[in-house]
Design a protein around this motif. Structure first.
Motif, PDB file in Angstrom:
ATOM      1  N   GLU A  75      10.843  36.215 -14.191  1.00  0.00           N
ATOM      2  CA  GLU A  75      10.486  36.367 -15.606  1.00  0.00           C
ATOM      3  C   GLU A  75      10.293  35.009 -16.271  1.00  0.00           C
ATOM      4  O   GLU A  75       9.336  34.799 -17.029  1.00  0.00           O
ATOM      5  CB  GLU A  75      11.568  37.155 -16.343  1.00  0.00           C
ATOM      6  N   THR A  78       7.088  33.547 -15.069  1.00  0.00           N
ATOM      7  CA  THR A  78       5.970  34.264 -15.681  1.00  0.00           C
ATOM      8  C   THR A  78       5.701  33.751 -17.092  1.00  0.00           C
ATOM      9  O   THR A  78       4.546  33.553 -17.488  1.00  0.00           O
ATOM     10  CB  THR A  78       6.253  35.780 -15.702  1.00  0.00           C
ATOM     11  N   GLU A 177       0.488  36.729 -11.232  1.00  0.00           N
ATOM     12  CA  GLU A 177       0.447  38.068 -10.643  1.00  0.00           C
ATOM     13  C   GLU A 177       1.493  38.215  -9.541  1.00  0.00           C
ATOM     14  O   GLU A 177       2.125  39.267  -9.409  1.00  0.00           O
ATOM     15  CB  GLU A 177      -0.957  38.351 -10.097  1.00  0.00           C
ATOM     16  N   ARG A 180       4.810  38.734 -11.141  1.00  0.00           N
ATOM     17  CA  ARG A 180       4.921  40.085 -11.684  1.00  0.00           C
ATOM     18  C   ARG A 180       5.290  41.081 -10.587  1.00  0.00           C
ATOM     19  O   ARG A 180       6.078  42.005 -10.797  1.00  0.00           O
ATOM     20  CB  ARG A 180       3.604  40.480 -12.348  1.00  0.00           C
ATOM     21  N   GLN A 183       8.919  40.599  -9.901  1.00  0.00           N
ATOM     22  CA  GLN A 183       9.717  41.229 -10.958  1.00  0.00           C
ATOM     23  C   GLN A 183       9.862  42.722 -10.722  1.00  0.00           C
ATOM     24  O   GLN A 183      10.967  43.274 -10.816  1.00  0.00           O
ATOM     25  CB  GLN A 183       9.055  41.003 -12.320  1.00  0.00           C
ATOM     26  N   GLU A 184       8.747  43.376 -10.425  1.00  0.00           N
ATOM     27  CA  GLU A 184       8.788  44.825 -10.229  1.00  0.00           C
ATOM     28  C   GLU A 184       9.637  45.190  -9.015  1.00  0.00           C
ATOM     29  O   GLU A 184      10.385  46.170  -9.039  1.00  0.00           O
ATOM     30  CB  GLU A 184       7.362  45.375 -10.072  1.00  0.00           C
TER      31      GLU A 184
END
Length: 357
Positions: A75, A78, A177, A180, A183-184
């Motif tokens: 995070e 990002t 990307e 991300r 993160q997921e």
């Protein structure tokens, strides 16, 4: 009982009181010494002792903590990459506007030459019969040639800069990307681990939860007592710095607030959210995650530890607490628990870092 052992005992009592008072918990207090033995509690889940359950929960929450650190780091990266992409986009817009202006100027020069009959400036100069005009023309030609050369040079440099900005923006977007996706993935792992732990705890009856809490307290007390008895704190008598005092004041003021993974306050915290916000409140920005705190902050020996320092726990640096003196830390333990005081040696210590060294 010396001062450190009294402190250790006090910490266990404080932790027990804090946990027993936490909302949505239904734990029974341990029986006082000499009291009649309590009736036998219902048996643990088939094939597992409560100690097995405790260790299983500990493992699930440890994995959730590691995934939380990965999520928090992704995070942070990002956020930085998003800001960098915005900055690069602004530079690209400025660069394109500059190129458009330079092309207009180059076009104006070409049109001026066309209006002069298309003859090169040198040829036009030779046709002049006025000596003074000839000399003035030489000067103008030199100035014009330099201006044209500078114009073309700036256009080339600006185009190169624009290409570099575009390439960097594409690279940052790819990284964005990728983070991300991280993160997921981390988010899913966190939720899976916490859900599994909650299902295990939900199957326990109130008497078993009380015994489980007692096992947790006993394990923490045993580890803390062994740590103090080892002489780890021998010589660690340094006082907190002024910024350290401010950080401690902030952290201890959060006692009783719930642990929530990824949280940085003001209503809830995870472990590194608490320590990073405490030091931010003291005027010293530090990395967001416990792993980055361990990697980037100055390390010190435990014997040189002073209040305000951060103790990093576990081999993967997945947990952190703030040392407050007398062998104690303030920390956000795990899901289902609140910010509290605990024994500094109640978990496996990896090392100590000092934010204001």
């Amino acid at each position: 009982m010396n001062r450190r052992h009294r402190a250790a005992a006090a910490i266990v009592v404080v932790c027990a009181v804090t946990l027993l008072a936490a909302p949505s918990q239904a734990f029974a207090a341990p029986a006082p010494p000499g009291a009649p033995a309590a009736p036998a509690a219902p048996p643990a889940p088939p094939g597992k002792s409560l100690e097995d359950v405790r260790l299983e929960l500990e493992g699930l929450y440890a994995k959730a903590a590691s995934a939380t650190d990965a999520y928090n780091l992704a995070e942070e990266q990002t956020k930085k990459q998003s800001a960098q992409i915005v900055k690069l986009a602004q530079q690209i817009v400025k660069g394109q506007a500059r190129i458009d202006d330079l092309k207009k100027r180059a076009g104006a020069t070409a049109r001026a030459q066309y209006r002069d009959g298309g003859l090169p400036p040198g040829a036009q100069l030779l046709l002049s019969e006025n000596p003074q005009l000839f000399l003035d023309g030489v000067n103008r030609i030199q100035q014009g040639q330099k201006a044209t050369k500078d114009l073309l040079g700036e256009l080339t440099r600006t185009q190169a800069d624009l290409a570099a900005y575009s390439k960097e923006a594409s690279l940052q977007w790819t990284k964005l990307e990728a983070n991300r996706v991280k993160q997921e993935k981390a988010k899913k792992e966190i939720n899976d681990r916490i859900t599994a732990a909650k299902k295990i705890e939900a199957r326990l009856k109130s008497e078993e939860r009380a015994r489980l809490l007692k096992l947790e307290q006993d394990a923490a007390y045993k580890a803390q007592t062994a740590w103090l008895s080892s002489g780890a704190l021998k010589g660690a008598t340094g006082g907190a710095s002024e910024t350290g005092k401010a950080a401690i004041a902030f952290a201890t003021a959060q006692i009783g607030k719930p642990y929530v993974w990824g949280a940085e306050g003001p209503g809830s915290y995870d472990c590194s959210g608490l320590t990073s916000q405490a030091w931010a409140a003291a005027g010293r920005g530090i990395p967001r995650t416990s792993q980055e705190q361990w990697r980037l902050l100055p390390r010190i020996d435990i014997k040189d530890m002073r209040p305000g320092d951060l103790i990093i726990y576990h081999a993967d640096a997945s947990h952190v607490g703030m040392y407050v003196g007398d062998g104690a830390i303030v920390h956000a333990p795990r899901p289902g628990r609140n910010v509290t005081l605990a024994g500094a040696g109640s978990m496996a210590i990896l090392g100590v870092v000092r934010p204001d060294k």
